[in-house]
Enzyme design. Sequence first.
Site, short mmCIF file in Angstrom:
data_model
loop_
_atom_site.label_atom_id
_atom_site.label_comp_id
_atom_site.label_asym_id
_atom_site.label_seq_id
_atom_site.Cartn_x
_atom_site.Cartn_y
_atom_site.Cartn_z
N ASP A 141 33.63 -66.62 11.59
CA ASP A 141 33.08 -66.37 13.27
C ASP A 141 31.56 -67.40 11.88
O ASP A 141 31.82 -67.08 10.73
CB ASP A 141 32.88 -65.65 13.73
N ASP A 143 28.44 -66.16 12.64
CA ASP A 143 27.75 -65.64 13.41
C ASP A 143 26.20 -65.61 13.25
O ASP A 143 25.29 -65.85 12.71
CB ASP A 143 27.36 -64.43 12.21
#
Length: 226
Positions: A141, A143
Amino acid sequence: MTARHDLIWLSGAGWDAAQRAATPAQQAPLAQWRQAGWPATVRRRDSDVGPDQVCLGLTLPMDDIGAARARLGLRCLQSGVARQRRPLSLQEAAPALPPAWRTAYAGLEQKAAAAGLDMRVYGSLALQALTGAPYLTARSDVDLAFYPRDAAQLDHGLALLDHYSLQLPLDGEIIFPSGQAVAWKEWRNAASAAHGTRVLVKRIDCVLLAEPATLLDEFTECMCRA
């Protein structure tokens, strides 16, 4: 004051103390990290830590076969901190982006900058940018730590994150003025849930449940102090 995801560079004395307390298996990666001059990341405080100590973490890069990354926990005295700062800005982390993310990421970066929103990067993308070592995988991801100054910035930033999450694997947290953090997706869901719905709040020393209104009050308190 240290806050979640802050980057910490240790002094020579700080590294000496960390290495003395480390296990034999941790010595080689700690020595490599120290020699490279890379920062550690502030993590949640251990329950038995002293008031003059800081809890830190290091996440090692993937090995040659892409095995799971090892995480090392450290402690140091506040006096062993040579330098401290917030996580990387969107611009600072951009060189580590894989090509498929660059166009949408640039759009998010430009709109956040135009609105004066402080969004920063931690996790795999930040570590790859800081070290040049491999951290990102196909499941990674982006983040983001989002630091709104007021409720209007919070709403604006959440709308941006919602929009760009259709193009990027965005994840991350809202960091309120006190340093308390809430996953932005959970915050968004709570906004449309029944009255009284609570969210998981991550503090530097614990986690707890709280109603969103108590966190929004922090913006008012900041304005009153300004």
